[in-house]
Motif scaffolding. Structure first.
Motif, PDB file in Angstrom:
ATOM      1  N   VAL A 115       0.835  -1.209   0.000  1.00 25.79           N
ATOM      2  CA  VAL A 115       0.000   0.000   0.000  1.00 25.79           C
ATOM      3  C   VAL A 115       0.867   1.256   0.000  1.00 25.79           C
ATOM      4  CG1 VAL A 115      -1.661   1.350   1.349  1.00 25.79           C
ATOM      5  CG2 VAL A 115      -1.985  -1.116   1.085  1.00 25.79           C
ATOM      6  N   MET A 116       1.935   1.235   0.769  1.00 23.48           N
ATOM      7  CA  MET A 116       2.807   2.411   0.842  1.00 23.48           C
ATOM      8  C   MET A 116       3.437   2.703  -0.519  1.00 23.48           C
ATOM      9  SD  MET A 116       2.288   3.185   3.999  1.00 23.48           S
ATOM     10  CE  MET A 116       3.475   4.244   4.815  1.00 23.48           C
ATOM     11  N   TYR A 117       3.900   1.649  -1.209  1.00 22.54           N
ATOM     12  CA  TYR A 117       4.442   1.853  -2.559  1.00 22.54           C
ATOM     13  C   TYR A 117       3.341   2.266  -3.530  1.00 22.54           C
ATOM     14  CZ  TYR A 117       9.167   0.116  -1.677  1.00 22.54           C
ATOM     15  OH  TYR A 117      10.470  -0.018  -1.233  1.00 22.54           O
ATOM     16  N   ALA A 128       5.177  -1.208  -9.674  1.00 18.82           N
ATOM     17  CA  ALA A 128       5.782  -2.533  -9.843  1.00 18.82           C
ATOM     18  C   ALA A 128       6.182  -3.118  -8.494  1.00 18.82           C
ATOM     19  CB  ALA A 128       6.987  -2.457 -10.774  1.00 18.82           C
ATOM     20  N   GLU A 129       6.753  -2.273  -7.633  1.00 22.62           N
ATOM     21  CA  GLU A 129       7.136  -2.739  -6.298  1.00 22.62           C
ATOM     22  C   GLU A 129       5.886  -3.054  -5.473  1.00 22.62           C
ATOM     23  OE1 GLU A 129      10.340  -3.672  -3.595  1.00 22.62           O
ATOM     24  OE2 GLU A 129      10.216  -3.336  -5.754  1.00 22.62           O
ATOM     25  N   LEU A 149      -4.325  -6.660  -6.387  1.00 19.95           N
ATOM     26  CA  LEU A 149      -3.475  -7.279  -7.404  1.00 19.95           C
ATOM     27  C   LEU A 149      -4.299  -7.575  -8.659  1.00 19.95           C
ATOM     28  CD1 LEU A 149      -0.638  -8.334  -8.038  1.00 19.95           C
ATOM     29  CD2 LEU A 149      -1.323 -10.534  -7.038  1.00 19.95           C
ATOM     30  N   GLY A 150      -5.533  -8.037  -8.467  1.00 13.43           N
ATOM     31  CA  GLY A 150      -6.420  -8.242  -9.611  1.00 13.43           C
ATOM     32  C   GLY A 150      -6.620  -6.964 -10.402  1.00 13.43           C
ATOM     33  N   GLY A 158       1.659  -1.610 -13.019  1.00 14.37           N
ATOM     34  CA  GLY A 158       2.677  -2.274 -12.215  1.00 14.37           C
ATOM     35  C   GLY A 158       2.886  -3.723 -12.589  1.00 14.37           C
ATOM     36  N   ALA A 159       2.077  -4.207 -13.514  1.00 11.83           N
ATOM     37  CA  ALA A 159       2.161  -5.587 -14.005  1.00 11.83           C
ATOM     38  C   ALA A 159       1.592  -5.593 -15.418  1.00 11.83           C
ATOM     39  CB  ALA A 159       1.366  -6.524 -13.101  1.00 11.83           C
ATOM     40  N   PRO A 160       1.972  -6.546 -16.260  1.00 12.41           N
ATOM     41  CA  PRO A 160       1.407  -6.601 -17.615  1.00 12.41           C
ATOM     42  C   PRO A 160      -0.106  -6.807 -17.553  1.00 12.41           C
ATOM     43  CG  PRO A 160       3.293  -8.085 -17.386  1.00 12.41           C
ATOM     44  CD  PRO A 160       2.942  -7.631 -16.003  1.00 12.41           C
ATOM     45  N   LYS A 161      -0.826  -6.174 -18.458  1.00  5.60           N
ATOM     46  CA  LYS A 161      -2.270  -6.395 -18.497  1.00  5.60           C
ATOM     47  C   LYS A 161      -2.542  -7.870 -18.799  1.00  5.60           C
ATOM     48  CE  LYS A 161      -5.077  -3.271 -20.012  1.00  5.60           C
ATOM     49  NZ  LYS A 161      -5.941  -2.345 -20.811  1.00  5.60           N
ATOM     50  N   ASP A 162      -3.314  -8.500 -17.935  1.00  4.52           N
ATOM     51  CA  ASP A 162      -3.534  -9.932 -18.048  1.00  4.52           C
ATOM     52  C   ASP A 162      -4.867 -10.258 -17.390  1.00  4.52           C
ATOM     53  OD1 ASP A 162      -3.583 -12.711 -17.783  1.00  4.52           O
ATOM     54  OD2 ASP A 162      -1.430 -12.870 -17.346  1.00  4.52           O
TER      55      ASP A 162
END
Length: 227
Positions: A115-117, A128-129, A149-150, A158-162
């Motif tokens: 949450v902080m990141y 990403a972190e 995360l979902g 922060g992550a690839p679209k998936d």
């Protein structure tokens, strides 16, 4: 992303201490804590954190004694005090202690560090972190981490679209009763994102979410019923 209240752990600890109080008095607990027992130090700290009136500085003194011994629960609670338990808050110190606990695999600290990141509090914003730490907490079953995360997989943040990964984590949180995650599972089924379109299944998930008072799910359910 909305900021989540971060005092839930104090309630859990309060229940723990209530049970403990039936077995031993505070004097004996303090004696054990003074001898260096980190679990007892945390419990003593909680008595001050939950007292009326509260004494956050005294609570933090006991948390720090345990945290300095590397006790992950104390590191997490000390981070929580810096994050939300004192005024003014000190996000930088919160990140420091959350990180120490998170590196020991303490799932609540992993979630709070994420949450902080995510929000850029006490540290430079880094999606990403954030996703990395959300995933660690999610794998240990923390539903708030699973939901966020979902979202990150759905948005490519922060992550690839998936969409497959988004569905996986939304479903994990939905199965634990998270209303917003139940809505998202319904939405992905309605739109056919990461899964084959299935309006009856979408309606079922919207219904579950709506029953918990989630307004977006209520609106989505009505729209499908009116088609």
């Amino acid at each position: 992303m909305k900021r989540f209240p971060q005092l839930v752990s104090l309630t859990i600890a309060m229940m723990t201490f209530t049970s403990l109080g039936a077995q031993q008095d505070l004097s004996a607990l303090k004696q054990k804590a003074t001898s260096g027992d980190p679990a007892a130090q945390v419990q003593v700290g909680m008595t001050y954190a939950l007292a009326s009136p509260r004494d956050p500085r005294e609570a933090m003194k006991w948390f720090r004694l345990a945290a300095d011994q590397g006790y992950a629960d104390a590191q997490y609670r000390l981070g929580g005090m810096y994050d939300a338990g004192i005024r003014p808050t000190n996000p930088t110190e919160a990140v420091k202690w959350y990180t120490l606990a998170a590196k020991q695999g303490y799932k609540d600290a992993e979630y709070r560090l994420a949450v902080m990141y995510d929000e850029g509090r006490g540290v430079s914003q880094n999606y990403a972190e954030a996703a990395k730490w959300y995933e660690k907490a999610a794998q240990q079953g923390r539903p708030e981490a699973q939901y966020r995360l979902g979202e990150m997989y759905e948005k490519g943040q922060g992550a690839p679209k998936d969409y497959n990964a988004a569905m996986k984590w939304y479903l994990a949180a939905a199965q634990q009763g998270r209303a917003e995650a139940q809505f998202k599972v319904g939405y992905l089924y309605e739109q056919g994102l990461g899964v084959s379109p299935n309006k009856p299944v979408a309606m079922d998930w919207y219904q579950k979410s709506s029953q918990q008072g989630y307004a977006f799910a209520t609106d989505a359910l009505k729209a499908l019923q009116d088609q």
